[in-house]
Design a protein around this motif. Structure first.
Motif, PDB file in Angstrom:
ATOM      1  N   UNK A  33       0.838  -1.203   0.000  1.00  0.00           N
ATOM      2  CA  UNK A  33       0.000   0.000   0.000  1.00  0.00           C
ATOM      3  C   UNK A  33       0.875   1.256   0.000  1.00  0.00           C
ATOM      4  N   UNK A  34       1.844   1.295   0.889  1.00  0.00           N
ATOM      5  CA  UNK A  34       2.692   2.482   0.999  1.00  0.00           C
ATOM      6  C   UNK A  34       3.578   2.653  -0.234  1.00  0.00           C
ATOM      7  N   UNK A  35       4.259   1.586  -0.621  1.00  0.00           N
ATOM      8  CA  UNK A  35       5.224   1.720  -1.710  1.00  0.00           C
ATOM      9  C   UNK A  35       4.552   1.790  -3.079  1.00  0.00           C
ATOM     10  N   UNK A  36       3.251   1.501  -3.147  1.00  0.00           N
ATOM     11  CA  UNK A  36       2.546   1.681  -4.414  1.00  0.00           C
ATOM     12  C   UNK A  36       2.483   3.160  -4.798  1.00  0.00           C
ATOM     13  N   UNK A  37       2.815   4.044  -3.879  1.00  0.00           N
ATOM     14  CA  UNK A  37       2.911   5.461  -4.232  1.00  0.00           C
ATOM     15  C   UNK A  37       3.890   5.653  -5.388  1.00  0.00           C
ATOM     16  N   UNK A  38       4.977   4.871  -5.386  1.00  0.00           N
ATOM     17  CA  UNK A  38       5.965   4.971  -6.464  1.00  0.00           C
ATOM     18  C   UNK A  38       5.425   4.338  -7.745  1.00  0.00           C
ATOM     19  N   UNK A  39       4.739   3.222  -7.620  1.00  0.00           N
ATOM     20  CA  UNK A  39       4.240   2.517  -8.803  1.00  0.00           C
ATOM     21  C   UNK A  39       3.052   3.214  -9.445  1.00  0.00           C
ATOM     22  N   UNK A  91       9.502  13.609  -9.167  1.00  0.00           N
ATOM     23  CA  UNK A  91      10.273  13.029  -8.058  1.00  0.00           C
ATOM     24  C   UNK A  91      10.486  11.538  -8.279  1.00  0.00           C
ATOM     25  N   UNK A  92       9.487  10.850  -8.797  1.00  0.00           N
ATOM     26  CA  UNK A  92       9.647   9.419  -9.093  1.00  0.00           C
ATOM     27  C   UNK A  92      10.728   9.216 -10.146  1.00  0.00           C
ATOM     28  N   UNK A  93      10.792  10.115 -11.121  1.00  0.00           N
ATOM     29  CA  UNK A  93      11.857  10.019 -12.123  1.00  0.00           C
ATOM     30  C   UNK A  93      13.239  10.127 -11.487  1.00  0.00           C
ATOM     31  N   UNK A  94      13.348  10.934 -10.440  1.00  0.00           N
ATOM     32  CA  UNK A  94      14.640  11.077  -9.767  1.00  0.00           C
ATOM     33  C   UNK A  94      15.057   9.769  -9.076  1.00  0.00           C
ATOM     34  N   UNK A  95      14.087   9.036  -8.553  1.00  0.00           N
ATOM     35  CA  UNK A  95      14.394   7.742  -7.951  1.00  0.00           C
ATOM     36  C   UNK A  95      15.131   6.858  -8.957  1.00  0.00           C
ATOM     37  N   UNK A  96      14.699   6.918 -10.213  1.00  0.00           N
ATOM     38  CA  UNK A  96      15.197   6.023 -11.253  1.00  0.00           C
ATOM     39  C   UNK A  96      16.447   6.556 -11.958  1.00  0.00           C
ATOM     40  N   UNK A  97      16.979   7.665 -11.475  1.00  0.00           N
ATOM     41  CA  UNK A  97      18.191   8.264 -12.037  1.00  0.00           C
ATOM     42  C   UNK A  97      19.417   7.556 -11.450  1.00  0.00           C
ATOM     43  N   UNK A  98      20.104   6.795 -12.273  1.00  0.00           N
ATOM     44  CA  UNK A  98      21.231   5.989 -11.780  1.00  0.00           C
ATOM     45  C   UNK A  98      22.313   6.867 -11.160  1.00  0.00           C
ATOM     46  N   UNK A  99      22.708   6.526  -9.936  1.00  0.00           N
ATOM     47  CA  UNK A  99      23.738   7.249  -9.204  1.00  0.00           C
ATOM     48  C   UNK A  99      25.045   6.478  -9.101  1.00  0.00           C
ATOM     49  N   UNK A 110      23.288  -1.566  -8.801  1.00  0.00           N
ATOM     50  CA  UNK A 110      22.943  -0.265  -9.376  1.00  0.00           C
ATOM     51  C   UNK A 110      22.077   0.466  -8.362  1.00  0.00           C
ATOM     52  N   UNK A 111      22.393   1.726  -8.134  1.00  0.00           N
ATOM     53  CA  UNK A 111      21.615   2.520  -7.197  1.00  0.00           C
ATOM     54  C   UNK A 111      21.004   3.727  -7.894  1.00  0.00           C
ATOM     55  N   UNK A 112      19.717   3.931  -7.653  1.00  0.00           N
ATOM     56  CA  UNK A 112      19.068   5.183  -7.976  1.00  0.00           C
ATOM     57  C   UNK A 112      19.084   6.047  -6.727  1.00  0.00           C
ATOM     58  N   UNK A 113      18.070   6.901  -6.606  1.00  0.00           N
ATOM     59  CA  UNK A 113      17.957   7.747  -5.416  1.00  0.00           C
ATOM     60  C   UNK A 113      17.074   7.035  -4.397  1.00  0.00           C
ATOM     61  N   UNK A 114      17.705   6.380  -3.440  1.00  0.00           N
ATOM     62  CA  UNK A 114      16.978   5.740  -2.351  1.00  0.00           C
ATOM     63  C   UNK A 114      16.606   4.290  -2.581  1.00  0.00           C
ATOM     64  N   UNK A 115      16.787   3.786  -3.780  1.00  0.00           N
ATOM     65  CA  UNK A 115      16.354   2.429  -4.109  1.00  0.00           C
ATOM     66  C   UNK A 115      17.350   1.773  -5.053  1.00  0.00           C
ATOM     67  N   UNK A 116      17.382   0.446  -5.011  1.00  0.00           N
ATOM     68  CA  UNK A 116      18.161  -0.289  -5.975  1.00  0.00           C
ATOM     69  C   UNK A 116      17.460  -0.301  -7.321  1.00  0.00           C
ATOM     70  N   UNK A 117      18.262  -0.357  -8.378  1.00  0.00           N
ATOM     71  CA  UNK A 117      17.749  -0.507  -9.734  1.00  0.00           C
ATOM     72  C   UNK A 117      18.156  -1.881 -10.250  1.00  0.00           C
ATOM     73  N   UNK A 118      17.449  -2.426 -11.232  1.00  0.00           N
ATOM     74  CA  UNK A 118      17.755  -3.781 -11.706  1.00  0.00           C
ATOM     75  C   UNK A 118      19.226  -3.942 -12.106  1.00  0.00           C
TER      76      UNK A 118
END
Length: 383
Positions: free
Chosen positions: A269-275, A290-298, A311-319
């Motif tokens: 429920x909470x993390x569906x905010x991103x989806x 802001x969601x696009x920034x999460x997916x910006x590879x760092x 692979x890291x985005x902003x705050x989350x792992x990327x595939x």
């Protein structure tokens, strides 16, 4: 109720294989207790749980059982900071010291908020001596982090901020809002969304918390590592103790890297905010920007602490197919917890998947069980 013995809740028919997989893992003794949930654009197509919440297997895992989810907590902490970014209160590219002036000691003045969010700050643990109990004392833990120097050049590589991620980001939240992280999560996330999710746990919840069952020893021989390496310093500063999660001091602490207590239903429920584009049933947390920034590879490469390609985005792992082949290389972000818990967000499909459990599997990123559930869910979603 399910027609599979020992598994409760509901699945849409095409997701019955997920329920069957959980039943098989429980029957084989791989799971003791677990829960899985899947949300597709607000439609909860899987919400199942089963097994037991204690190691002795005398207490059933129930609909409202919650469990310590270890580093899956980091997803909640990252969301908290992103909400402040959304409100214009935090700039991801600003120095941390903009909000927390004392942090600018010992060569840390140029570390940016995004460096902590993407585990590239160089501050991936506490300098010794430092104990698990020291993490429970917010002021002590924060003062230690403000004083110490980074362990590698900030921004040049990732090194998983295993235990201090929530303290580092939580202090930014506190300085900006006046609220400790656990209070911010309660007031700004769990409350508005009606989600059974919290940093730590209250005395009223103790009777419904699943007992953590520790994993086998880490495959990493920490004693053989160079003592000046980020891996050694992070894993020993402090040494993680799985059984600590079963203690009252752990539950009462504010540790946004480690001690979130929740279940799969609340996580999706909470993390569906991103989806779902930032809004959950009329409650807006984020924008598409802001969601696009999460997916910006760092960062991309072998993580200095975990020793595997990430692979890291902003705050989350990327595939990263080299490490987690079962997470498609797509517009996806995720993270999980020690022992195998995991939450994965699929913005393109508006799908959110979560799995939590109490019997910890070997390793740090995912498990054979989380892979089995993920593959079953993805196969069903593609039908």
């Amino acid at each position: 109720m399910s027609d599979v013995v020992g598994v409760h809740g509901h699945t849409e028919p095409r997701f019955d294989r997920v329920r069957d997989e959980l039943a098989a893992q429980l029957a084989a003794g791989e799971e003791v207790g677990a829960a899985i949930a899947v949300d597709i654009d607000g439609d909860v197509v899987v919400d199942i749980w089963g097994g037991h919440r204690d190691a002795a297997q005398t207490l059933p895992w129930e609909r409202d059982t919650i469990v310590n989810v270890w580093s899956t907590t980091k997803e909640i902490t990252a969301l908290s900071v992103l909400m402040l970014v959304e409100r214009g209160l935090v700039d991801l590219h600003a120095p941390v010291a903009t909000y927390w002036p004392e942090f600018a000691q010992n060569g840390k003045e140029s570390i940016e908020v995004r460096h902590i969010m993407a585990h590239t700050s160089g501050v991936s643990g506490w300098e010794k001596p430092f104990t698990v109990a020291d993490m429970y004392d917010w002021d002590t833990a924060i003062e230690h982090l403000a004083r110490q120097a980074p362990w590698w050049e900030p921004g040049t590589a990732s090194g998983y901020h295993a235990q201090d991620y929530g303290h580092l980001l939580g202090e930014i939240v506190r300085r900006v809002t006046g609220k400790h992280l656990k209070q911010f999560v309660a007031d700004e996330i769990a409350g508005p969304l009606g989600a059974d999710l919290q940093i730590g746990a209250t005395p009223a919840d103790d009777d419904r918390i699943a007992e953590i069952i520790p994993p086998p020893p880490l495959e990493i021989d920490v004693a053989a590592l160079p003592t000046d390496s980020p891996m050694f310093k992070t894993f020993t500063g402090p040494v993680a103790e799985a059984n600590a999660a079963n203690t009252i001091p752990w539950r009462r602490a504010d540790m946004g890297a480690l001690n979130g207590h929740t279940n799969a239903r609340a996580l999706v429920r909470v993390m569906s905010a991103i989806s779902r584009g930032g809004t959950v049933d009329g409650v807006n947390l984020l924008s598409d920007k802001t969601i696009d920034q999460i997916l910006d590879e760092q960062a991309r490469g072998v993580d200095l602490v975990l020793g595997v390609p990430l692979r890291w985005g902003i705050g989350y792992g990327l595939p990263e197919p080299a490490t987690l082949s079962y997470i498609p290389d797509d517009r996806i972000c995720f993270w999980g917890g020690w022992g195998g818990s995991m939450t994965v967000m699929f913005p393109r499909q508006k799908m959110t998947v979560s799995y939590v459990m109490n019997k910890m599997a070997p390793g740090i990123i995912g498990s054979d069980r989380s892979e089995a559930y993920a593959r079953a869910i993805l196969a069903a979603a593609d039908e």
